[in-house]
Motif scaffolding. Structure first.
Motif, PDB file in Angstrom:
ATOM      1  N   GLY A  55       0.813  -1.211   0.000  1.00 23.51           N
ATOM      2  CA  GLY A  55       0.000   0.000   0.000  1.00 23.51           C
ATOM      3  C   GLY A  55       0.844   1.257   0.000  1.00 23.51           C
ATOM      4  O   GLY A  55       0.540   2.229  -0.711  1.00 23.51           O
ATOM      5  N   ALA A  56       1.931   1.260   0.787  1.00 25.01           N
ATOM      6  CA  ALA A  56       2.819   2.421   0.818  1.00 25.01           C
ATOM      7  C   ALA A  56       3.494   2.627  -0.534  1.00 25.01           C
ATOM      8  O   ALA A  56       3.627   3.763  -1.015  1.00 25.01           O
ATOM      9  CB  ALA A  56       3.867   2.242   1.915  1.00 25.01           C
ATOM     10  N   ARG A 106      -3.999  17.998  -9.787  1.00 24.34           N
ATOM     11  CA  ARG A 106      -2.686  17.719  -9.205  1.00 24.34           C
ATOM     12  C   ARG A 106      -2.785  17.643  -7.685  1.00 24.34           C
ATOM     13  O   ARG A 106      -2.266  16.724  -7.047  1.00 24.34           O
ATOM     14  CB  ARG A 106      -1.706  18.822  -9.618  1.00 24.34           C
ATOM     15  N   THR A 107      -3.475  18.604  -7.095  1.00 21.22           N
ATOM     16  CA  THR A 107      -3.631  18.618  -5.641  1.00 21.22           C
ATOM     17  C   THR A 107      -4.460  17.434  -5.168  1.00 21.22           C
ATOM     18  O   THR A 107      -4.134  16.794  -4.159  1.00 21.22           O
ATOM     19  CB  THR A 107      -4.294  19.934  -5.198  1.00 21.22           C
ATOM     20  N   THR A 108      -5.524  17.113  -5.905  1.00 24.76           N
ATOM     21  CA  THR A 108      -6.392  15.999  -5.517  1.00 24.76           C
ATOM     22  C   THR A 108      -5.634  14.679  -5.513  1.00 24.76           C
ATOM     23  O   THR A 108      -5.754  13.871  -4.579  1.00 24.76           O
ATOM     24  CB  THR A 108      -7.599  15.907  -6.469  1.00 24.76           C
ATOM     25  N   VAL A 109      -4.849  14.455  -6.560  1.00 26.95           N
ATOM     26  CA  VAL A 109      -4.066  13.215  -6.643  1.00 26.95           C
ATOM     27  C   VAL A 109      -3.093  13.126  -5.470  1.00 26.95           C
ATOM     28  O   VAL A 109      -2.933  12.070  -4.844  1.00 26.95           O
ATOM     29  CB  VAL A 109      -3.319  13.142  -7.989  1.00 26.95           C
ATOM     30  N   CYS A 110      -2.448  14.236  -5.146  1.00 27.04           N
ATOM     31  CA  CYS A 110      -1.490  14.239  -4.038  1.00 27.04           C
ATOM     32  C   CYS A 110      -2.180  13.988  -2.699  1.00 27.04           C
ATOM     33  O   CYS A 110      -1.649  13.265  -1.846  1.00 27.04           O
ATOM     34  CB  CYS A 110      -0.736  15.567  -4.000  1.00 27.04           C
ATOM     35  N   VAL A 111      -3.356  14.580  -2.499  1.00 31.35           N
ATOM     36  CA  VAL A 111      -4.085  14.379  -1.241  1.00 31.35           C
ATOM     37  C   VAL A 111      -4.458  12.910  -1.076  1.00 31.35           C
ATOM     38  O   VAL A 111      -4.283  12.318   0.003  1.00 31.35           O
ATOM     39  CB  VAL A 111      -5.339  15.273  -1.198  1.00 31.35           C
ATOM     40  N   VAL A 112      -4.973  12.298  -2.142  1.00 32.25           N
ATOM     41  CA  VAL A 112      -5.325  10.874  -2.086  1.00 32.25           C
ATOM     42  C   VAL A 112      -4.089  10.036  -1.761  1.00 32.25           C
ATOM     43  O   VAL A 112      -4.130   9.119  -0.930  1.00 32.25           O
ATOM     44  CB  VAL A 112      -5.950  10.424  -3.420  1.00 32.25           C
ATOM     45  N   ALA A 113      -2.971  10.370  -2.411  1.00 32.93           N
ATOM     46  CA  ALA A 113      -1.734   9.621  -2.175  1.00 32.93           C
ATOM     47  C   ALA A 113      -1.280   9.753  -0.726  1.00 32.93           C
ATOM     48  O   ALA A 113      -0.840   8.768  -0.111  1.00 32.93           O
ATOM     49  CB  ALA A 113      -0.643  10.108  -3.122  1.00 32.93           C
ATOM     50  N   PHE A 114      -1.402  10.937  -0.148  1.00 31.33           N
ATOM     51  CA  PHE A 114      -0.911  11.143   1.217  1.00 31.33           C
ATOM     52  C   PHE A 114      -1.830  10.513   2.260  1.00 31.33           C
ATOM     53  O   PHE A 114      -1.360  10.076   3.313  1.00 31.33           O
ATOM     54  CB  PHE A 114      -0.711  12.635   1.485  1.00 31.33           C
ATOM     55  N   VAL A 115      -3.136  10.462   2.004  1.00 36.04           N
ATOM     56  CA  VAL A 115      -4.020   9.726   2.912  1.00 36.04           C
ATOM     57  C   VAL A 115      -3.632   8.248   2.921  1.00 36.04           C
ATOM     58  O   VAL A 115      -3.493   7.624   3.983  1.00 36.04           O
ATOM     59  CB  VAL A 115      -5.498   9.890   2.506  1.00 36.04           C
ATOM     60  N   ALA A 116      -3.447   7.689   1.718  1.00 38.42           N
ATOM     61  CA  ALA A 116      -3.057   6.277   1.616  1.00 38.42           C
ATOM     62  C   ALA A 116      -1.684   6.039   2.222  1.00 38.42           C
ATOM     63  O   ALA A 116      -1.446   5.017   2.880  1.00 38.42           O
ATOM     64  CB  ALA A 116      -3.072   5.843   0.149  1.00 38.42           C
ATOM     65  N   LEU A 117      -0.767   6.996   2.022  1.00 38.18           N
ATOM     66  CA  LEU A 117       0.582   6.847   2.565  1.00 38.18           C
ATOM     67  C   LEU A 117       0.558   6.883   4.092  1.00 38.18           C
ATOM     68  O   LEU A 117       1.231   6.077   4.752  1.00 38.18           O
ATOM     69  CB  LEU A 117       1.484   7.953   2.024  1.00 38.18           C
ATOM     70  N   GLY A 118      -0.209   7.803   4.671  1.00 32.66           N
ATOM     71  CA  GLY A 118      -0.313   7.872   6.127  1.00 32.66           C
ATOM     72  C   GLY A 118      -0.912   6.610   6.712  1.00 32.66           C
ATOM     73  O   GLY A 118      -0.434   6.091   7.731  1.00 32.66           O
ATOM     74  N   PHE A 119      -1.955   6.083   6.066  1.00 32.33           N
ATOM     75  CA  PHE A 119      -2.593   4.859   6.550  1.00 32.33           C
ATOM     76  C   PHE A 119      -1.648   3.667   6.430  1.00 32.33           C
ATOM     77  O   PHE A 119      -1.482   2.885   7.377  1.00 32.33           O
ATOM     78  CB  PHE A 119      -3.875   4.596   5.757  1.00 32.33           C
ATOM     79  N   SER A 120      -1.013   3.525   5.271  1.00 31.07           N
ATOM     80  CA  SER A 120      -0.172   2.347   5.016  1.00 31.07           C
ATOM     81  C   SER A 120       1.088   2.351   5.871  1.00 31.07           C
ATOM     82  O   SER A 120       1.450   1.326   6.463  1.00 31.07           O
ATOM     83  CB  SER A 120       0.203   2.284   3.531  1.00 31.07           C
ATOM     84  N   THR A 121       1.770   3.495   5.945  1.00 31.20           N
ATOM     85  CA  THR A 121       3.020   3.526   6.704  1.00 31.20           C
ATOM     86  C   THR A 121       2.774   3.406   8.207  1.00 31.20           C
ATOM     87  O   THR A 121       3.585   2.801   8.918  1.00 31.20           O
ATOM     88  CB  THR A 121       3.812   4.809   6.408  1.00 31.20           C
ATOM     89  N   SER A 122       1.667   3.958   8.706  1.00 36.25           N
ATOM     90  CA  SER A 122       1.350   3.800  10.126  1.00 36.25           C
ATOM     91  C   SER A 122       1.054   2.341  10.448  1.00 36.25           C
ATOM     92  O   SER A 122       1.507   1.810  11.468  1.00 36.25           O
ATOM     93  CB  SER A 122       0.157   4.680  10.510  1.00 36.25           C
ATOM     94  N   THR A 123       0.285   1.689   9.575  1.00 36.74           N
ATOM     95  CA  THR A 123       0.002   0.268   9.768  1.00 36.74           C
ATOM     96  C   THR A 123       1.282  -0.553   9.680  1.00 36.74           C
ATOM     97  O   THR A 123       1.529  -1.453  10.498  1.00 36.74           O
ATOM     98  CB  THR A 123      -1.000  -0.224   8.712  1.00 36.74           C
TER      99      THR A 123
END
Length: 417
Positions: A293-294, A313-330
């Protein structure tokens, strides 16, 4: 008990990020960019050289009182330096000494989690503690910047000092019954006759777990290897984050704030799931899917080309960072859980493994940040560099698909029976 540890982690991480950001910005504004780089080195080196040796010398029965004493010491030095923020050399000294104390205290806190949280919920607790880093990373710098701009850096230091006292009192008065553990506590370094306090440590953690009964080849241990790859990937993302967002994607400060908030939201979801008991005991499956996921989140971020229209561009980055925060925390919580299990597998005191984890964090951060500092002196940043952390996350996922080795196979003596 686990809620107490999670609250302590949230409060200390928030204060540390607030203070680090406020002092770093203060030093850069008053002394320039080169001084901010020196500030980071001064903060890291003392902890890298001394913290591991100090933590390993703490006897098992003294872990909690020593941790509480270290928080009180941090509060005292933080209150003291608040009156001298105009003396930049003292800020460098404070950064080094306070990081040394925090790096000594960090494995002690994780050791208390291993000793006092039942195994059934220990994995969820470690995941919650890990996700607190994502939340405070999003909130801490913004809050610290706001307080510094309004009241000055001294206010940030005073608030952080109060936080140290609060967590010290919280764990000092909390009743902490021990839970049954299989391994016998390892004798302390002093009991084993160590003769030197400083032995070019820190970087040795890249190869072995210091203080273990037998020298453990960390790159042969999936849990240890995953932790190191996770750290290297995270440090690389941190080093690339600001240049890619501002220079390559040409986003502004407002969008940067949105991305940090998105990352914190992803970590917040993990925290809520962990506290609600919806996080399973960490295992190779959790490590594998969260690492994938990360990697996917970073690929999505790389796809946010500057040629896209700004809203997309901003929308894609926001989606990526939500997924990145969830995946890396897990992923961080799952890998911490496997490190906790590694201590039992090797028959070691958990403090030995957690001290190694803290030391290798400092070593890899220093190596990665200095490498990128040198890179930026001669080359421009490119989103394509994110392929490095993508590769690290994929390596973690591949490693999680393989069966774990036995305790003997990960020691140097076991390599050549």
């Amino acid at each position: 008990m686990r809620l107490t540890f999670v609250a302590v982690a949230l409060l200390t991480n928030l204060g540390n990020w607030m203070t680090f950001f406020a002092l770093l910005v203060h030093v850069q504004l008053t002394e320039g960019s080169s001084s901010s780089a020196l500030f980071f080195v001064c903060q890291t080196l003392p902890a890298l050289l001394l913290a591991g040796q100090a933590a390993r010398r703490v006897p098992a029965h003294a872990v909690r009182p020593v941790w509480v004493a270290l928080q009180v010491a941090l509060a005292g030095m933080t209150f003291a330096i608040a009156g001298f923020t105009h003396v930049v050399p003292l800020l460098f000294v404070y950064a080094g000494v306070s990081m040394l104390v925090r790096a000594t205290a960090s494995p002690l806190l994780l050791s208390m989690i291993s000793a006092h949280v039942p195994e059934a919920v220990r994995g969820a607790t470690l995941t919650a503690v890990s996700s607190s880093s994502a939340i405070t990373l999003a909130v801490g710098p913004a809050l610290g910047g706001l307080l510094m701009a309004t009241y000055g850096p001294a206010a940030v230091l005073v608030i952080n000092g109060v936080g140290y006292l609060v967590v010290a009192v919280a764990l000092a008065v909390r009743r902490m019954p021990a839970v049954p553990t299989a391994p016998t506590p390892l004798p302390t370094v002093r009991e084993r006759g160590a003769k030197r306090f400083v032995r070019v440590p820190g970087f040795r953690s890249l190869a072995t777990i210091e203080g273990a009964r037998e020298p453990v080849a960390v790159w042969l241990v999936p849990a240890a290897r995953s932790w190191m790859l996770l750290l290297a990937a995270g440090a690389t993302v941190n080093a690339l984050e600001t240049p890619v967002i501002f220079e390559s994607l040409r986003l502004g400060e407002r969008e940067f704030g949105w991305l940090m908030s998105a990352y914190g939201i992803g970590g917040g979801v993990v925290l809520v799931r962990a506290l609600a008991g919806r996080t399973r005991r960490p295992g190779r499956a959790t490590v594998g899917w969260s690492a994938l996921g990360a990697a996917c989140a970073l690929v999505v971020w790389m796809a946010a080309s500057a040629d896209l229209a700004p809203p997309w561009r901003t929308t894609v980055c926001v989606v990526a960072f939500v997924a990145l925060g969830f995946s890396t925390s897990t992923l961080s919580g799952a890998v911490r859980g496997t490190l906790d299990q590694l201590a039992a597998t090797l028959g070691e005191d958990p403090k030995v493994v957690w001290t190694w984890a803290s030391q290798v964090t400092l070593a890899l951060n220093l190596v990665v940040y200095v490498s990128f500092f040198l890179y930026y002196l001669g080359w421009e940043v490119s989103p394509a560099l994110l392929v490095m952390p993508v590769g690290a996350y994929l390596a973690i996922a591949v490693g999680a698909s393989r069966p774990p080795p036995t305790a003997r196979s990960v020691t140097r003596s076991g390599e050549n029976p």
